[in-house]
Design an enzyme around this catalytic site. Structure first.
Site, PDB file in Angstrom:
ATOM      1  N   ASN A  49      34.122 112.966  22.959  1.00  0.00           N
ATOM      2  CA  ASN A  49      33.581 113.132  24.302  1.00  0.00           C
ATOM      3  C   ASN A  49      34.321 114.229  25.065  1.00  0.00           C
ATOM      4  O   ASN A  49      35.509 114.463  24.837  1.00  0.00           O
ATOM      5  CB  ASN A  49      33.674 111.816  25.079  1.00  0.00           C
ATOM      6  N   HIS A 102      36.290 117.851  20.870  1.00  0.00           N
ATOM      7  CA  HIS A 102      35.238 118.789  21.281  1.00  0.00           C
ATOM      8  C   HIS A 102      35.542 119.483  22.598  1.00  0.00           C
ATOM      9  O   HIS A 102      34.649 120.045  23.222  1.00  0.00           O
ATOM     10  CB  HIS A 102      33.892 118.057  21.377  1.00  0.00           C
ATOM     11  N   CYS A 148      38.851 137.637  26.577  1.00  0.00           N
ATOM     12  CA  CYS A 148      40.314 137.708  26.668  1.00  0.00           C
ATOM     13  C   CYS A 148      41.004 136.369  26.468  1.00  0.00           C
ATOM     14  O   CYS A 148      42.235 136.316  26.384  1.00  0.00           O
ATOM     15  CB  CYS A 148      40.740 138.317  28.009  1.00  0.00           C
ATOM     16  N   SER A 188      30.330 105.738  18.436  1.00  0.00           N
ATOM     17  CA  SER A 188      29.915 106.970  17.749  1.00  0.00           C
ATOM     18  C   SER A 188      28.978 106.630  16.604  1.00  0.00           C
ATOM     19  O   SER A 188      29.267 105.734  15.797  1.00  0.00           O
ATOM     20  CB  SER A 188      31.122 107.735  17.210  1.00  0.00           C
ATOM     21  N   SER A 189      27.880 107.362  16.513  1.00  0.00           N
ATOM     22  CA  SER A 189      26.958 107.200  15.394  1.00  0.00           C
ATOM     23  C   SER A 189      27.447 107.956  14.165  1.00  0.00           C
ATOM     24  O   SER A 189      26.856 107.835  13.096  1.00  0.00           O
ATOM     25  CB  SER A 189      25.566 107.702  15.781  1.00  0.00           C
ATOM     26  N   ASN A 230      29.480  99.891  17.492  1.00  0.00           N
ATOM     27  CA  ASN A 230      28.488 100.852  17.971  1.00  0.00           C
ATOM     28  C   ASN A 230      27.123 100.187  18.034  1.00  0.00           C
ATOM     29  O   ASN A 230      26.788  99.366  17.184  1.00  0.00           O
ATOM     30  CB  ASN A 230      28.413 102.058  17.018  1.00  0.00           C
ATOM     31  N   ARG A 231      26.337 100.559  19.043  1.00  0.00           N
ATOM     32  CA  ARG A 231      24.946 100.102  19.089  1.00  0.00           C
ATOM     33  C   ARG A 231      24.113 100.985  18.184  1.00  0.00           C
ATOM     34  O   ARG A 231      24.030 102.193  18.384  1.00  0.00           O
ATOM     35  CB  ARG A 231      24.412 100.169  20.529  1.00  0.00           C
ATOM     36  N   CYS A 240      30.270  98.531  23.308  1.00  0.00           N
ATOM     37  CA  CYS A 240      31.728  98.665  23.326  1.00  0.00           C
ATOM     38  C   CYS A 240      32.349  98.009  24.551  1.00  0.00           C
ATOM     39  O   CYS A 240      33.438  97.414  24.461  1.00  0.00           O
ATOM     40  CB  CYS A 240      32.114 100.145  23.299  1.00  0.00           C
TER      41      CYS A 240
END
Length: 297
Positions: free
Chosen positions: A117, A134, A145, A237-238, A262-263, A280
């Site tokens: 995230n 990320h 620069c 996270s999938s 995870n859903r 979660c």
């Protein structure tokens, strides 16, 4: 504008019917193990930040790095949308899942957080050892620069270059917020972008776009964190993209238990020691309470 394939949500699944019992299984598996957390967008949806893959999410077409670099038109379109959407992410607050992970770190039960995230909610919740795989919406980088600046500072420059833009757009009606500090906005032709204050070069959010890879030094540090842990907890996270899935594969290859909360289904389900299909913000706080009780007793 050139179109790309929409990012489609995962197929709907029935959640586990006994989240309390499953939370107990989670706590029992992680008890006595130094656990590293790997988190994804599903952890932040209760904080009002939409994602791409949760069951029921709308299909979305995200900006890719090739699109962003291809023309000034794409860059103007992105910054106009981000100019509206980033404030929503900036105002978001951590939910019970973020706070649970921070509590587990405080108690010495997790060694840190790898997060896909860009929303900085782990830091807001009090987690200290957080590695942003990320990047972060709160920073901007010059592609020429390398100068970095805060998104707040850029906002001041964009406001000055586009007086009244935000008010005009908001006045047309409700703005739909999209993932990655973006907003759904079609009419961006009159938006004025600004260049790097040091060299005048092209500014880009300091995040990993679709089509980019995480910096090599970040990936190296992430693998080191997996090596230092006894178990890996995947939350929200999938594992659709390799940036997260590779750590699950690495942990499983080295005999470390992998737990996924995870859903919906994930690409790592067949590697999981335990998979919990539930939210979660329900499972993690319940498991945290049980783990803290086990330490106290």
């Amino acid at each position: 504008m050139r179109s790309v394939a929409a990012w489609t949500p995962a197929p709907p699944t029935a959640p586990d019917p006994d989240p309390v019992g499953r939370s107990r299984e989670l706590a029992q598996l992680l008890a006595g193990r130094r656990t590293l957390a790997l988190t994804g967008a599903g952890l932040s949806t209760p904080s009002g930040i939409p994602d791409y893959r949760s069951p029921g999410s709308p299909a979305r077409t995200p900006m890719t790095i090739d699109m962003f670099l291809s023309s000034a038109d794409f860059q103007r379109h992105y910054w106009a949308r981000n100019h509206l959407g980033w404030r929503h992410m900036d105002a978001s607050e951590p939910n019970a899942a973020h706070r649970a992970l921070a509590e587990l770190e405080d108690a010495g039960l997790i060694t840190g957080v790898l997060t896909q995230n860009v929303d900085m909610l782990h830091l807001k919740a009090g987690s200290r050892r957080v590695l942003d795989l990320h990047g972060s919406y709160g920073r901007v980088v010059c592609l020429q620069c390398g100068h970095r600046m805060s998104r707040h500072r850029l906002d001041e420059a964009l406001e000055a270059a586009n007086p009244g833009f935000r008010e005009r757009v908001v006045g047309r009606g409700t703005i739909e917020v999209a993932p990655d500090a973006d907003a759904v906005l079609d009419d961006t032709a009159d938006f004025v972008t600004v260049g790097c204050p040091v060299c005048g070069g092209t500014l880009k959010p300091d995040i990993v776009y679709f089509g980019e890879v995480a910096p090599k030094d970040v990936v190296t540090q992430a693998f080191s964190m997996v090596d230092d842990a006894d178990a890996l907890l995947v939350a929200g996270s999938s594992l659709t993209v390799m940036s997260g899935l590779r750590f699950v594969r690495y942990a499983a290859k080295h005999g470390k238990p992998v737990v996924i909360v995870n859903r919906g289904g994930t690409r790592g389900d067949d590697l999981a020691t335990l998979k919990i299909d539930h939210r979660c913000e329900i499972v993690l706080p319940a498991a945290t309470e049980l783990l803290q009780e086990s330490v106290e007793n």
